[in-house]
Motif scaffolding. Sequence first.
Motif, PDB file in Angstrom:
ATOM      1  N   ALA A 103       5.100  -2.101  -9.050  1.00  0.00           N
ATOM      2  CA  ALA A 103       4.259  -2.817 -10.448  1.00  0.00           C
ATOM      3  C   ALA A 103       2.971  -2.380 -11.046  1.00  0.00           C
ATOM      4  O   ALA A 103       2.905  -2.133 -11.633  1.00  0.00           O
ATOM      5  N   ALA A 104       2.203  -1.909  -9.307  1.00  0.00           N
ATOM      6  CA  ALA A 104       1.249  -1.662  -9.747  1.00  0.00           C
ATOM      7  C   ALA A 104       1.097  -0.357  -9.847  1.00  0.00           C
ATOM      8  O   ALA A 104       0.327   0.080 -11.143  1.00  0.00           O
ATOM      9  N   ALA A 105       2.159   0.616  -9.519  1.00  0.00           N
ATOM     10  CA  ALA A 105       1.628   1.715  -9.945  1.00  0.00           C
ATOM     11  C   ALA A 105       2.444   2.120 -11.465  1.00  0.00           C
ATOM     12  O   ALA A 105       2.135   2.335 -12.425  1.00  0.00           O
ATOM     13  N   MET A 106       3.386   1.461 -12.152  1.00  0.00           N
ATOM     14  CA  MET A 106       3.748   0.979 -13.023  1.00  0.00           C
ATOM     15  C   MET A 106       2.683   0.381 -14.296  1.00  0.00           C
ATOM     16  O   MET A 106       2.065   1.052 -15.155  1.00  0.00           O
ATOM     17  N   ALA A 107       1.949  -0.417 -14.351  1.00  0.00           N
ATOM     18  CA  ALA A 107       0.707  -0.737 -14.245  1.00  0.00           C
ATOM     19  C   ALA A 107      -0.483  -0.212 -14.796  1.00  0.00           C
ATOM     20  O   ALA A 107      -0.821   0.467 -15.830  1.00  0.00           O
ATOM     21  N   ILE A 108      -0.565   0.917 -14.095  1.00  0.00           N
ATOM     22  CA  ILE A 108      -1.782   2.047 -13.646  1.00  0.00           C
ATOM     23  C   ILE A 108      -1.424   2.795 -14.310  1.00  0.00           C
ATOM     24  O   ILE A 108      -2.216   3.726 -16.017  1.00  0.00           O
ATOM     25  N   LYS A 109      -0.564   3.320 -14.404  1.00  0.00           N
ATOM     26  CA  LYS A 109       0.722   4.382 -15.297  1.00  0.00           C
ATOM     27  C   LYS A 109       0.520   4.324 -17.328  1.00  0.00           C
ATOM     28  O   LYS A 109       0.144   4.926 -18.233  1.00  0.00           O
ATOM     29  N   ALA A 169       1.210  -1.093  -0.048  1.00  0.00           N
ATOM     30  CA  ALA A 169       0.362  -0.080   0.226  1.00  0.00           C
ATOM     31  C   ALA A 169       0.523   1.556  -0.078  1.00  0.00           C
ATOM     32  O   ALA A 169       0.664   2.178  -0.699  1.00  0.00           O
ATOM     33  N   VAL A 170       1.749   1.587   1.069  1.00  0.00           N
ATOM     34  CA  VAL A 170       2.709   2.320   0.737  1.00  0.00           C
ATOM     35  C   VAL A 170       3.441   3.236  -0.110  1.00  0.00           C
ATOM     36  O   VAL A 170       3.808   3.714  -1.309  1.00  0.00           O
ATOM     37  N   SER A 171       3.733   1.548  -0.896  1.00  0.00           N
ATOM     38  CA  SER A 171       4.934   1.545  -1.941  1.00  0.00           C
ATOM     39  C   SER A 171       4.526   2.228  -3.183  1.00  0.00           C
ATOM     40  O   SER A 171       4.242   3.503  -3.819  1.00  0.00           O
ATOM     41  N   ALA A 172       2.454   1.278  -3.592  1.00  0.00           N
ATOM     42  CA  ALA A 172       2.177   2.558  -5.102  1.00  0.00           C
ATOM     43  C   ALA A 172       1.354   3.673  -4.259  1.00  0.00           C
ATOM     44  O   ALA A 172       1.770   4.655  -4.980  1.00  0.00           O
ATOM     45  N   TYR A 221       5.313  -7.546 -16.923  1.00  0.00           N
ATOM     46  CA  TYR A 221       6.415  -8.391 -17.219  1.00  0.00           C
ATOM     47  C   TYR A 221       7.026  -8.111 -18.496  1.00  0.00           C
ATOM     48  O   TYR A 221       7.957  -8.619 -19.154  1.00  0.00           O
ATOM     49  N   GLU A 222       5.445  -8.526 -18.975  1.00  0.00           N
ATOM     50  CA  GLU A 222       5.871  -8.586 -21.009  1.00  0.00           C
ATOM     51  C   GLU A 222       6.143  -7.520 -22.302  1.00  0.00           C
ATOM     52  O   GLU A 222       7.277  -7.197 -22.512  1.00  0.00           O
ATOM     53  N   LYS A 223       5.519  -6.268 -21.471  1.00  0.00           N
ATOM     54  CA  LYS A 223       6.532  -5.080 -21.797  1.00  0.00           C
ATOM     55  C   LYS A 223       7.614  -4.196 -21.228  1.00  0.00           C
ATOM     56  O   LYS A 223       7.703  -3.582 -21.192  1.00  0.00           O
ATOM     57  N   HIS A 224       7.228  -3.927 -19.314  1.00  0.00           N
ATOM     58  CA  HIS A 224       7.866  -3.240 -19.148  1.00  0.00           C
ATOM     59  C   HIS A 224       8.659  -3.418 -17.888  1.00  0.00           C
ATOM     60  O   HIS A 224       9.702  -2.505 -17.193  1.00  0.00           O
ATOM     61  N   ILE A 225       8.778  -5.494 -18.239  1.00  0.00           N
ATOM     62  CA  ILE A 225      10.064  -5.383 -16.988  1.00  0.00           C
ATOM     63  C   ILE A 225      11.678  -5.084 -16.538  1.00  0.00           C
ATOM     64  O   ILE A 225      12.230  -4.249 -16.107  1.00  0.00           O
ATOM     65  N   GLU A 226      11.804  -3.907 -18.244  1.00  0.00           N
ATOM     66  CA  GLU A 226      13.680  -3.510 -17.823  1.00  0.00           C
ATOM     67  C   GLU A 226      12.979  -1.840 -16.700  1.00  0.00           C
ATOM     68  O   GLU A 226      14.128  -1.534 -16.644  1.00  0.00           O
ATOM     69  N   ASP A 227      12.198  -1.672 -17.311  1.00  0.00           N
ATOM     70  CA  ASP A 227      11.735  -0.015 -16.692  1.00  0.00           C
ATOM     71  C   ASP A 227      11.928  -0.655 -15.420  1.00  0.00           C
ATOM     72  O   ASP A 227      12.083  -0.088 -14.554  1.00  0.00           O
ATOM     73  N   LEU A 228      11.070  -1.735 -14.265  1.00  0.00           N
ATOM     74  CA  LEU A 228      11.436  -1.964 -13.708  1.00  0.00           C
ATOM     75  C   LEU A 228      11.983  -2.385 -12.784  1.00  0.00           C
ATOM     76  O   LEU A 228      12.658  -1.842 -11.904  1.00  0.00           O
ATOM     77  N   ARG A 229      13.261  -2.953 -13.687  1.00  0.00           N
ATOM     78  CA  ARG A 229      14.720  -3.162 -13.402  1.00  0.00           C
ATOM     79  C   ARG A 229      15.258  -1.478 -12.804  1.00  0.00           C
ATOM     80  O   ARG A 229      16.206  -1.903 -12.030  1.00  0.00           O
ATOM     81  N   VAL A 231      -0.194   6.706  -6.499  1.00  0.00           N
ATOM     82  CA  VAL A 231      -1.381   5.618  -6.376  1.00  0.00           C
ATOM     83  C   VAL A 231      -2.411   5.594  -5.804  1.00  0.00           C
ATOM     84  O   VAL A 231      -2.410   5.907  -4.840  1.00  0.00           O
ATOM     85  N   THR A 232      -3.912   5.434  -5.953  1.00  0.00           N
ATOM     86  CA  THR A 232      -4.997   5.772  -4.977  1.00  0.00           C
ATOM     87  C   THR A 232      -5.417   4.210  -4.353  1.00  0.00           C
ATOM     88  O   THR A 232      -5.509   3.654  -5.429  1.00  0.00           O
ATOM     89  N   VAL A 233      -5.008   4.148  -2.779  1.00  0.00           N
ATOM     90  CA  VAL A 233      -5.343   2.825  -2.663  1.00  0.00           C
ATOM     91  C   VAL A 233      -6.219   2.658  -1.602  1.00  0.00           C
ATOM     92  O   VAL A 233      -6.473   3.593  -0.973  1.00  0.00           O
ATOM     93  N   ALA A 234      -6.425   1.407  -1.401  1.00  0.00           N
ATOM     94  CA  ALA A 234      -7.513   0.921  -0.024  1.00  0.00           C
ATOM     95  C   ALA A 234      -6.757  -0.177   0.559  1.00  0.00           C
ATOM     96  O   ALA A 234      -6.311  -0.855  -0.064  1.00  0.00           O
ATOM     97  N   LEU A 235      -6.337  -0.363   1.723  1.00  0.00           N
ATOM     98  CA  LEU A 235      -5.587  -0.816   3.016  1.00  0.00           C
ATOM     99  C   LEU A 235      -6.111  -1.338   3.550  1.00  0.00           C
ATOM    100  O   LEU A 235      -7.010  -0.867   4.168  1.00  0.00           O
ATOM    101  N   ILE A 236      -7.652  -2.357   3.481  1.00  0.00           N
ATOM    102  CA  ILE A 236      -8.182  -3.591   4.218  1.00  0.00           C
ATOM    103  C   ILE A 236      -8.009  -4.515   4.989  1.00  0.00           C
ATOM    104  O   ILE A 236      -6.441  -5.260   5.255  1.00  0.00           O
ATOM    105  N   GLN A 237      -8.154  -3.792   6.578  1.00  0.00           N
ATOM    106  CA  GLN A 237      -6.830  -5.157   7.831  1.00  0.00           C
ATOM    107  C   GLN A 237      -8.321  -5.537   8.222  1.00  0.00           C
ATOM    108  O   GLN A 237      -9.308  -4.901   8.804  1.00  0.00           O
ATOM    109  N   ASN A 238      -8.371  -6.620   8.879  1.00  0.00           N
ATOM    110  CA  ASN A 238      -9.928  -7.528   9.085  1.00  0.00           C
ATOM    111  C   ASN A 238      -9.049  -7.464  11.029  1.00  0.00           C
ATOM    112  O   ASN A 238     -10.384  -8.112  11.466  1.00  0.00           O
TER     113      ASN A 238
END
Length: 607
Positions: free
Chosen positions: A578-584, A210-213, A593-601, A218-225
């Motif tokens: 990775a979630a932030a990169m996927a949203i962007k 959650a914090v990383s995203a 993994y298929e298209k942006h793995i080098e950007d992630l690295r 990224v807008t995040v909902a963190l749900i804890q029980n």
Amino acid sequence: MKRAMVFKRCKFWMITNLVLLLLFGPALQAQNHYLLEAESFTTSGGWKVDQQYFDIMGSSYLLAHGMGEAVEDAITTIDLPAKGKYHVWVRTKDWAPFPVGPGKFKLNIGADYSKEFGSSGEKGWKWYYGDQVDIKDPAKLKVVLNDLTGFDGRCDAIYLTTNKKDVPPNELVEMHEWRKKLLNLTDTPKTAGTYDLVVVGGGISGICAAVSAARQGVTVALIQNRPVLGGNNSSEIRVHLMGELSQGNDYPVLGRIVRELDNGDPHNANKDGKLYGDKRKLSVVEMEPNIDLFLNMHAYDVEMDGDKIKAVIARHISTNQELRFEGELFADCTGDGTIGYVAGAEYRIGRESKAQTNESLAPDKADGFVMGTSNLWHSSLEDEKSVFPETPWALQFSEAYYLDSPTSEWYWETGFSNFDPILEAEEIRDHNFRAVYGNWAFLKNQKSEKYSNYKLDWLGYIGGKRESRRLLGDYILSEMDCDGTIPTQADAFVTATWTIDLHFPEPENHKYFEGQEFLTATQHTRVKPYQIPYRCLYSKNISNLFMAGRDLSATHVAFGSTRVMRTNGMMGELVGIAAAMAIKNNTNPRGIYEKHIEDLRIYLLGK
């Protein structure tokens, strides 16, 4: 005591929550019946709200966890629809019917009704009939749960009906629908919001995800029980963090958030729960403006759109208010893989065979064996002597075999192949209780020369679970990844340093308690630092689902190395990035993994 959810930044939600509670309340009034959920008592007293078995029971319940000393009463008031003679039903459980358990309590209604429940000698959760009560004044009727022993009596619900034939159902599916109807829970609960990423599970991996995203916009909902964050590293469970962050870490961006959460090393089962840093973790989350934190909310269902999760449904563990969380991406950080499971994600549980994985440490035949759950405990040396009752319903110890220690360690563990880690999670916890109470009674009563001044002052009632479901990703980590036999994958980023640490029943404990083992031994296989591939952190068949923590894609053997919490936290950090990169990039986890793995690295290298 009713516990409000934490709704950050949005007063509207706080107002809406209050209005819903006032309109519907924890129980629904009807013409001739009334369902009172025990967890919704206005004042819980010393009783604890226990939600751990919600996915099986469909509800939380109240637990009188006093470690042998009766807890304060739980009290509430209700308004019945009319005066009259009501038949009383109580849903409870004798948790240790060997032959009769100790969880006895009284239900008091008004001034005229008082009956005992919880010690029937029968197994399982059931509705028990408690005769009739003549209600002459139905308004503001006082209802009290009076614990009699302190030994974990439990109450799920109370049902009052003027119709003798109106018997509440015991079958879980039927009861689930019955309960929803009486509580006025709809199939389309109010939407809490729409988020880029919905993270379910507030342990170390979930917080880090959650914090990383959020720090990437990224807008995040963190749900804890639970009411606190941290999972196994919280004051409720008290397990210290393990795994190294710097050793062998080629990607220095990962591990930074774990360090922020790390409150030092109080070791396991420390008496002072504050040392585990609940406030520290909460403050890290609360400082992020992009995170909406929802405490005390148990996510248990999903809405699907093809192979995508559209929303998760969560219920407040005390008020039973339900909320719906829409999202573009989801992260299952529950440990049990709960969200992935209800969404239909492929998973494994138990041990694979050698033929299936080619692992030297795998058994010859696949089985359902999993590492177990711990309920740690602590006692303190005090100035005055104290007593502890005999416990004939607990495990029995003798001079031939007992545990001579004033506190527990990690090896107090139950589960293995004796219990199903999901369906019998409550039985696992209760078996741990029977072991702890039985051994402590022996020490206090048979070894009083040493233990007369010791007092049992903490016993975790929330289980510290090690293993259950592992969700399958595009890559399944194996022993050969851990030991370097397989070359490092191009997407291998999360550093793991822990040994392949596989638990099994301790031989002497097995000898004296065959089939009822509660102590574990371990087999450590040392590994050099290695990296876990990104493909282990998203589902192979649910297209918008990440996972981080104990439910990553791994074999049972490899899981023995990945399951420690600093490593779990780095998984969460990677998922958030990775979630932030996927949203962007308007893609999904696999698309990264298929298209942006080098950007992630490159990002993880800090360049």
